[in-house]
Design an enzyme around this catalytic site. Structure first.
Site, PDB file in Angstrom:
ATOM      1  N   LYS A  53       0.830  -1.204   0.000  1.00 55.21           N
ATOM      2  CA  LYS A  53       0.000   0.000   0.000  1.00 55.21           C
ATOM      3  C   LYS A  53       0.870   1.261   0.000  1.00 55.21           C
ATOM      4  O   LYS A  53       0.567   2.252  -0.666  1.00 55.21           O
ATOM      5  CB  LYS A  53      -0.921  -0.013   1.227  1.00 55.21           C
ATOM      6  CG  LYS A  53      -2.213   0.702   0.972  1.00 55.21           C
ATOM      7  CD  LYS A  53      -3.266   0.337   1.976  1.00 55.21           C
ATOM      8  CE  LYS A  53      -4.330  -0.560   1.402  1.00 55.21           C
ATOM      9  NZ  LYS A  53      -5.416  -0.822   2.317  1.00 55.21           N
ATOM     10  N   LYS A 148     -26.884  -0.528  -4.769  1.00 56.88           N
ATOM     11  CA  LYS A 148     -26.370   0.340  -5.840  1.00 56.88           C
ATOM     12  C   LYS A 148     -27.534   1.057  -6.539  1.00 56.88           C
ATOM     13  O   LYS A 148     -27.437   2.245  -6.871  1.00 56.88           O
ATOM     14  CB  LYS A 148     -25.553  -0.483  -6.837  1.00 56.88           C
ATOM     15  CG  LYS A 148     -24.222  -0.954  -6.245  1.00 56.88           C
ATOM     16  CD  LYS A 148     -23.405  -1.810  -7.202  1.00 56.88           C
ATOM     17  CE  LYS A 148     -22.058  -2.182  -6.569  1.00 56.88           C
ATOM     18  NZ  LYS A 148     -21.198  -3.009  -7.408  1.00 56.88           N
ATOM     19  N   ARG A 152     -28.480   5.167  -6.817  1.00 57.77           N
ATOM     20  CA  ARG A 152     -28.882   5.904  -8.039  1.00 57.77           C
ATOM     21  C   ARG A 152     -30.071   6.811  -7.733  1.00 57.77           C
ATOM     22  O   ARG A 152     -30.083   7.982  -8.101  1.00 57.77           O
ATOM     23  CB  ARG A 152     -29.296   4.922  -9.143  1.00 57.77           C
ATOM     24  CG  ARG A 152     -28.138   4.219  -9.820  1.00 57.77           C
ATOM     25  CD  ARG A 152     -28.633   3.423 -11.016  1.00 57.77           C
ATOM     26  NE  ARG A 152     -27.513   2.825 -11.748  1.00 57.77           N
ATOM     27  CZ  ARG A 152     -27.600   2.310 -12.965  1.00 57.77           C
ATOM     28  NH1 ARG A 152     -28.770   2.280 -13.590  1.00 57.77           N
ATOM     29  NH2 ARG A 152     -26.546   1.799 -13.565  1.00 57.77           N
TER      30      ARG A 152
HETATM   31  N1  LIG Z   1     -17.023  -6.300 -11.988  1.00 61.83           N
HETATM   32  C1  LIG Z   1     -16.370  -7.082 -11.164  1.00 61.83           C
HETATM   33  O1  LIG Z   1     -15.889  -8.162 -11.570  1.00 61.83           O
HETATM   34  C2  LIG Z   1     -16.195  -6.641  -9.730  1.00 61.83           C
HETATM   35  C3  LIG Z   1     -15.429  -7.404  -8.848  1.00 61.83           C
HETATM   36  C4  LIG Z   1     -15.257  -6.931  -7.547  1.00 61.83           C
HETATM   37  C5  LIG Z   1     -15.829  -5.729  -7.139  1.00 61.83           C
HETATM   38  N2  LIG Z   1     -16.605  -5.025  -8.009  1.00 61.83           N
HETATM   39  C6  LIG Z   1     -17.225  -3.721  -7.599  1.00 61.83           C
HETATM   40  O2  LIG Z   1     -16.223  -2.715  -7.715  1.00 61.83           O
HETATM   41  C7  LIG Z   1     -16.408  -1.717  -6.700  1.00 61.83           C
HETATM   42  C8  LIG Z   1     -15.105  -1.538  -5.933  1.00 61.83           C
HETATM   43  O3  LIG Z   1     -14.724  -2.780  -5.377  1.00 61.83           O
HETATM   44  P1  LIG Z   1     -13.185  -3.165  -5.159  1.00 61.83           P
HETATM   45  O4  LIG Z   1     -13.121  -4.659  -5.065  1.00 61.83           O
HETATM   46  O5  LIG Z   1     -12.321  -2.447  -6.147  1.00 61.83           O
HETATM   47  O6  LIG Z   1     -12.947  -2.527  -3.703  1.00 61.83           O
HETATM   48  P2  LIG Z   1     -11.719  -2.765  -2.719  1.00 61.83           P
HETATM   49  O7  LIG Z   1     -10.536  -3.300  -3.451  1.00 61.83           O
HETATM   50  O8  LIG Z   1     -12.216  -3.528  -1.535  1.00 61.83           O
HETATM   51  O9  LIG Z   1     -11.351  -1.263  -2.287  1.00 61.83           O
HETATM   52  C9  LIG Z   1     -12.207  -0.511  -1.476  1.00 61.83           C
HETATM   53  C10 LIG Z   1     -11.617   0.880  -1.289  1.00 61.83           C
HETATM   54  O10 LIG Z   1     -12.475   1.604  -0.376  1.00 61.83           O
HETATM   55  C11 LIG Z   1     -11.649   2.205   0.615  1.00 61.83           C
HETATM   56  N3  LIG Z   1     -12.418   2.372   1.851  1.00 61.83           N
HETATM   57  C12 LIG Z   1     -12.950   1.407   2.634  1.00 61.83           C
HETATM   58  N4  LIG Z   1     -13.557   1.971   3.696  1.00 61.83           N
HETATM   59  C13 LIG Z   1     -13.418   3.319   3.559  1.00 61.83           C
HETATM   60  C14 LIG Z   1     -13.813   4.436   4.337  1.00 61.83           C
HETATM   61  N5  LIG Z   1     -14.481   4.292   5.497  1.00 61.83           N
HETATM   62  N6  LIG Z   1     -13.486   5.683   3.909  1.00 61.83           N
HETATM   63  C15 LIG Z   1     -12.793   5.856   2.748  1.00 61.83           C
HETATM   64  N7  LIG Z   1     -12.375   4.820   1.972  1.00 61.83           N
HETATM   65  C16 LIG Z   1     -12.678   3.581   2.382  1.00 61.83           C
HETATM   66  C17 LIG Z   1     -10.480   1.247   0.777  1.00 61.83           C
HETATM   67  O11 LIG Z   1      -9.427   1.945   1.400  1.00 61.83           O
HETATM   68  P3  LIG Z   1      -8.324   1.230   2.339  1.00 61.83           P
HETATM   69  O12 LIG Z   1      -7.150   0.961   1.427  1.00 61.83           O
HETATM   70  O13 LIG Z   1      -8.019   2.275   3.366  1.00 61.83           O
HETATM   71  O14 LIG Z   1      -8.933  -0.029   2.911  1.00 61.83           O
HETATM   72  C18 LIG Z   1     -10.201   0.914  -0.690  1.00 61.83           C
HETATM   73  O15 LIG Z   1      -9.492   1.964  -1.292  1.00 61.83           O
HETATM   74  C19 LIG Z   1     -17.599  -2.181  -5.856  1.00 61.83           C
HETATM   75  O16 LIG Z   1     -18.768  -1.511  -6.288  1.00 61.83           O
HETATM   76  C20 LIG Z   1     -17.697  -3.676  -6.159  1.00 61.83           C
HETATM   77  O17 LIG Z   1     -19.021  -4.169  -6.020  1.00 61.83           O
HETATM   78  C21 LIG Z   1     -16.784  -5.445  -9.286  1.00 61.83           C
END
Ligand SMILES: NC(=O)c1ccc[n+]([C@@H]2O[C@H](COP(=O)([O-])OP(=O)(O)OC[C@H]3O[C@@H](n4cnc5c(N)ncnc54)[C@H](OP(=O)(O)O)[C@@H]3O)[C@@H](O)[C@H]2O)c1
Length: 307
Positions: A53, A148, A152
């Site tokens: 990180k 989600k 919206r």
């Molecule tokens: N299409 C697909 O195949 C697929 C797969 C997975 C997810 N998604 C979607 O993509 C989106 C993002 O998911 P992801 O997997 O990329 O997420 P992720 O890797 O879990 O990252 C989440 C982010 O949110 C931050 N965060 C968590 N709590 C917070 C808080 N209280 N205040 C500010 N920041 C905070 C985390 O920061 P830290 O570093 O500090 O923890 C991290 O930067 C979601 O909508 C998910 O449903 C899609």
């Protein structure tokens, strides 16, 4: 002079990314900086002990990204961050989806009711359209998509300019295993197929999701639209994906078909589809048609990297 469809103005927008250090957020930050937009990443911990990180934050700094300390649950930090932004892109994870109302409240406060001060919001979706294929999901995914869709409605009720991004599958989650959910490793002699393997799904590389998200987020033509990322070359069935892999490796795989009820929570995209349903021209645009100059990574290119 008005620009044509997909031609953004050359003016740069101040972009704030919330969830910047996440799986997809880091690609959005990288794309925003690369495309020359003044970019700010809201970060919870500016001096993380985790080395990966820490290196990620350094890569942001090296790209000229401004790092701002803040938290979704710290209202004053959100208002301060949002106040200096033209576009707010959220890439928060599933548990935080409903709490994006905090970001909506911060945007409302930052504009102070001034209708000329417009801040566009791109809420965290980055999957199937929650109101199309997402609606056919089963728990626990159904609740995430419902959350989600509720966001919206909250964005629209607040009158906040917005762009929704339905990017379909993250390639990095599905292609390294040739689309298998179990086992979570590349197939050797046999491949597991959920359902009959004929439903078309869409895989998009994360860097391309970042680029197309940022292009749409600053594009007047994508304001108040749902932007669907459906690259034609990446719209394939599981059978077609396996056939492509077999062609590249020169090895035929035994096919093991798994019935729907065995892996119900993970399989809806493959069995029921939802990534290729018709778009509504009044409210939807397709990103690779809107931005044909973006050379995206095809499934074919991606599999070459796995050889
Ligand atoms: N299409 C697909 O195949 C697929 C797969 C997975 C997810 N998604 C979607 O993509 C989106 C993002 O998911 P992801 O997997 O990329 O997420 P992720 O890797 O879990 O990252 C989440 C982010 O949110 C931050 N965060 C968590 N709590 C917070 C808080 N209280 N205040 C500010 N920041 C905070 C985390 O920061 P830290 O570093 O500090 O923890 C991290 O930067 C979601 O909508 C998910 O449903 C899609």
């Amino acid at each position: 002079m008005a620009s044509g469809a997909g031609e953004e103005t050359t003016a740069k927008s101040r972009i704030l990314v919330v969830g910047a250090t996440g799986h997809i957020g880091r690609h959005i930050v990288a794309a925003a900086a690369r495309l020359g937009h003044p970019t700010t990443a809201l970060v919870r911990d500016l001096s993380p002990s985790d080395q990966a990180k820490s290196q990620l934050l350094q890569s942001f700094r090296d790209a000229g990204v401004n790092l701002l300390h803040g938290d979704l649950y710290d209202h004053s930090s959100l208002v301060a961050a949002v106040r200096d932004a033209d576009v707010v892109i959220s890439a928060l994870r599933a548990p935080q989806i409903p709490d994006q109302t905090n970001l909506i409240a911060a945007i409302k406060e930052a504009t102070g009711g001034d209708v000329t001060r417009r801040i566009r919001f791109v809420p965290s979706e980055f999957g199937m359209d929650p109101e199309r294929g997402g609606g056919g999901a089963v728990e626990p995914v159904r609740s995430i998509y419902a959350g989600k869709a509720a966001i919206r409605r909250a964005v629209e009720a607040a009158g906040i300019p917005h762009t929704y991004v339905a990017c379909n599958y993250f390639a990095g989650f599905a292609l390294p295993t040739i689309g298998q959910f179990l086992p979570m490793s590349p197939p050797v002699d046999s491949v597991v197929i959920i359902g009959d393997g004929s439903t078309k799904v869409v895989f998009v590389e994360e860097a391309d999701i970042g680029t197309l998200t940022v292009r749409a987020a600053v594009d007047p033509h994508a304001e108040n639209k749902a932007v669907h990322i459906r690259p034609a070359a990446n719209t394939v069935s599981h059978e077609e994906l396996i056939a492509l892999w077999e062609k590249k490796t020169g090895k035929k795989m035994e096919r093991v078909y798994v019935p729907e009820d065995v892996l119900l929570t993970k399989i809806q995209a493959y069995i029921k589809g939802g990534m290729t349903t018709p778009l509504d021209p009044a409210s939807d645009v397709e990103a690779t048609q809107l931005y044909p100059d973006v050379k995206y990574t095809t499934v074919d290119d991606y599999l070459d990297r796995l050889l």
